[in-house]
Scaffold this motif. Structure first.
Motif, PDB file in Angstrom:
ATOM      1  N   ASP A 105       0.833  -1.211   0.000  1.00  0.00           N
ATOM      2  CA  ASP A 105       0.000   0.000   0.000  1.00  0.00           C
ATOM      3  C   ASP A 105       0.865   1.258   0.000  1.00  0.00           C
ATOM      4  OD1 ASP A 105      -2.305  -1.522   0.086  1.00  0.00           O
ATOM      5  OD2 ASP A 105      -2.614  -1.261   2.244  1.00  0.00           O
ATOM      6  N   THR A 106       1.878   1.255   0.848  1.00  0.00           N
ATOM      7  CA  THR A 106       2.771   2.409   0.945  1.00  0.00           C
ATOM      8  C   THR A 106       3.530   2.615  -0.357  1.00  0.00           C
ATOM      9  OG1 THR A 106       2.998   2.009   3.316  1.00  0.00           O
ATOM     10  CG2 THR A 106       4.622   3.456   2.293  1.00  0.00           C
ATOM     11  N   LEU A 107       4.067   1.538  -0.925  1.00  0.00           N
ATOM     12  CA  LEU A 107       4.801   1.648  -2.187  1.00  0.00           C
ATOM     13  C   LEU A 107       3.893   2.129  -3.317  1.00  0.00           C
ATOM     14  CD1 LEU A 107       7.058  -1.539  -2.076  1.00  0.00           C
ATOM     15  CD2 LEU A 107       7.770   0.850  -1.799  1.00  0.00           C
ATOM     16  N   ALA A 108       2.670   1.642  -3.356  1.00  0.00           N
ATOM     17  CA  ALA A 108       1.728   2.068  -4.388  1.00  0.00           C
ATOM     18  C   ALA A 108       1.420   3.560  -4.260  1.00  0.00           C
ATOM     19  CB  ALA A 108       0.440   1.253  -4.306  1.00  0.00           C
ATOM     20  N   MET A 109       1.229   4.011  -3.045  1.00  0.00           N
ATOM     21  CA  MET A 109       0.932   5.428  -2.846  1.00  0.00           C
ATOM     22  C   MET A 109       2.129   6.299  -3.225  1.00  0.00           C
ATOM     23  SD  MET A 109      -0.613   7.427   0.457  1.00  0.00           S
ATOM     24  CE  MET A 109       0.913   7.567   1.343  1.00  0.00           C
ATOM     25  N   VAL A 110       3.304   5.929  -2.747  1.00  0.00           N
ATOM     26  CA  VAL A 110       4.510   6.693  -3.070  1.00  0.00           C
ATOM     27  C   VAL A 110       4.769   6.671  -4.580  1.00  0.00           C
ATOM     28  CG1 VAL A 110       7.017   6.780  -2.760  1.00  0.00           C
ATOM     29  CG2 VAL A 110       5.530   6.452  -0.789  1.00  0.00           C
ATOM     30  N   GLY A 111       4.592   5.510  -5.209  1.00  0.00           N
ATOM     31  CA  GLY A 111       4.770   5.410  -6.651  1.00  0.00           C
ATOM     32  C   GLY A 111       3.796   6.303  -7.405  1.00  0.00           C
ATOM     33  N   THR A 112       2.556   6.348  -6.955  1.00  0.00           N
ATOM     34  CA  THR A 112       1.559   7.220  -7.571  1.00  0.00           C
ATOM     35  C   THR A 112       1.957   8.683  -7.413  1.00  0.00           C
ATOM     36  OG1 THR A 112      -0.180   5.599  -7.131  1.00  0.00           O
ATOM     37  CG2 THR A 112      -0.888   7.855  -7.577  1.00  0.00           C
ATOM     38  N   PHE A 113       2.432   9.043  -6.237  1.00  0.00           N
ATOM     39  CA  PHE A 113       2.895  10.416  -6.006  1.00  0.00           C
ATOM     40  C   PHE A 113       4.021  10.772  -6.979  1.00  0.00           C
ATOM     41  CE2 PHE A 113       1.769  10.584  -1.168  1.00  0.00           C
ATOM     42  CZ  PHE A 113       0.427  10.553  -1.484  1.00  0.00           C
ATOM     43  N   ILE A 114       4.981   9.866  -7.115  1.00  0.00           N
ATOM     44  CA  ILE A 114       6.132  10.126  -7.993  1.00  0.00           C
ATOM     45  C   ILE A 114       5.685  10.254  -9.454  1.00  0.00           C
ATOM     46  CG2 ILE A 114       8.265   9.114  -8.920  1.00  0.00           C
ATOM     47  CD1 ILE A 114       8.715   7.974  -6.050  1.00  0.00           C
ATOM     48  N   LEU A 115       4.829   9.344  -9.895  1.00  0.00           N
ATOM     49  CA  LEU A 115       4.343   9.405 -11.281  1.00  0.00           C
ATOM     50  C   LEU A 115       3.560  10.695 -11.536  1.00  0.00           C
ATOM     51  CD1 LEU A 115       3.216   5.729 -11.902  1.00  0.00           C
ATOM     52  CD2 LEU A 115       5.086   6.939 -13.026  1.00  0.00           C
ATOM     53  N   TYR A 116       2.681  11.060 -10.627  1.00  0.00           N
ATOM     54  CA  TYR A 116       1.885  12.263 -10.830  1.00  0.00           C
ATOM     55  C   TYR A 116       2.777  13.507 -10.814  1.00  0.00           C
ATOM     56  CZ  TYR A 116      -1.935  15.572 -10.689  1.00  0.00           C
ATOM     57  OH  TYR A 116      -2.800  16.596 -10.998  1.00  0.00           O
ATOM     58  N   ALA A 117       3.681  13.580  -9.858  1.00  0.00           N
ATOM     59  CA  ALA A 117       4.571  14.744  -9.768  1.00  0.00           C
ATOM     60  C   ALA A 117       5.449  14.845 -11.018  1.00  0.00           C
ATOM     61  CB  ALA A 117       5.433  14.662  -8.515  1.00  0.00           C
ATOM     62  N   GLY A 118       5.948  13.710 -11.494  1.00  0.00           N
ATOM     63  CA  GLY A 118       6.755  13.719 -12.715  1.00  0.00           C
ATOM     64  C   GLY A 118       5.948  14.193 -13.911  1.00  0.00           C
ATOM     65  N   TRP A 119       4.733  13.668 -14.066  1.00  0.00           N
ATOM     66  CA  TRP A 119       3.873  14.112 -15.157  1.00  0.00           C
ATOM     67  C   TRP A 119       3.581  15.602 -15.018  1.00  0.00           C
ATOM     68  CZ3 TRP A 119      -0.810  16.526 -14.764  1.00  0.00           C
ATOM     69  CH2 TRP A 119      -1.448  16.800 -15.974  1.00  0.00           C
ATOM     70  N   PHE A 120       3.256  16.038 -13.820  1.00  0.00           N
ATOM     71  CA  PHE A 120       2.903  17.433 -13.588  1.00  0.00           C
ATOM     72  C   PHE A 120       4.052  18.360 -13.953  1.00  0.00           C
ATOM     73  CE2 PHE A 120       2.216  21.239 -11.100  1.00  0.00           C
ATOM     74  CZ  PHE A 120       0.855  21.477 -11.261  1.00  0.00           C
ATOM     75  N   ASN A 121       5.251  18.024 -13.519  1.00  0.00           N
ATOM     76  CA  ASN A 121       6.409  18.883 -13.780  1.00  0.00           C
ATOM     77  C   ASN A 121       6.762  18.967 -15.256  1.00  0.00           C
ATOM     78  OD1 ASN A 121       6.807  19.702 -11.120  1.00  0.00           O
ATOM     79  ND2 ASN A 121       8.037  17.892 -10.655  1.00  0.00           N
TER      80      ASN A 121
END
Length: 175
Positions: free
Chosen positions: A4-20
């Motif tokens: 669960d933690t890895l999925a959440m952190v991975g989602t954060f990283i993917l979204y932040a990367g896309w956003f930037n």
């Protein structure tokens, strides 16, 4: 739990990367919709197992909820702050409502887990209190906070819940 933690952190990283790399203000609607979807999934999924099995919720789940709320609120703030700041107050109210719904589920399914209930109440009150200065100005902020505090005091004394009494006193002092 680690997944669960890895999925959440991975989602954060993917979204932040896309956003930037790809975000443009013209695409604000879909960006906010995806952020909202990620927020809702990351809010309820960590608690679902504990609610279904009626097991006490560990502190790490609330740390995940705080990280999730911080991530979603930060990106939403970044998108709305210049032209749509007034809308940010409604986002904060929606986040407060999500924590209120989670708190209601915890109260029904886990009545013997006061720490979990307090966690959701604290998050609800936090976002409710943050919505006030985003929606109102000057004296309106003061009046809303001063009106919010007695309501919280009443609820805290009605349900004999000391942590909410402390939150209510803090809001009254802030007002």
């Amino acid at each position: 739990r680690l997944l669960d933690t890895l999925a959440m952190v991975g989602t954060f990283i993917l979204y932040a990367g896309w956003f930037n790399h790809f975000y443009k203000p013209a695409g604000m609607g879909p960006a906010l919709a995806w952020l909202g979807a990620f927020y809702v999934v990351s809010l309820f999924l960590p608690f679902l197992y504990h609610l279904v099995r009626q097991k006490e919720i560990p502190l790490e789940r609330f740390l995940m909820a705080i990280a999730n709320a911080t991530f979603a609120a930060s990106f939403t703030w970044h998108m709305l702050r210049t032209d749509y700041l007034f809308s940010m107050g409604f986002v904060a109210l929606a986040m407060a409502a999500a924590y209120l719904a989670l708190g209601a589920a915890i109260r029904r399914r886990l009545p013997n887990d006061p720490r979990a209930l307090f966690g959701t109440i604290a998050m609800t009150v936090t976002f409710l209190t943050l919505a006030i200065p985003m929606q109102l100005h000057a004296h309106g902020i003061l009046l809303a906070w001063v009106a919010e505090a007695p309501v919280l005091c009443f609820l805290a004394y009605r349900f004999r819940y000391f942590p909410v009494r402390v939150l209510a006193a803090a809001i009254l002092i802030l007002g």
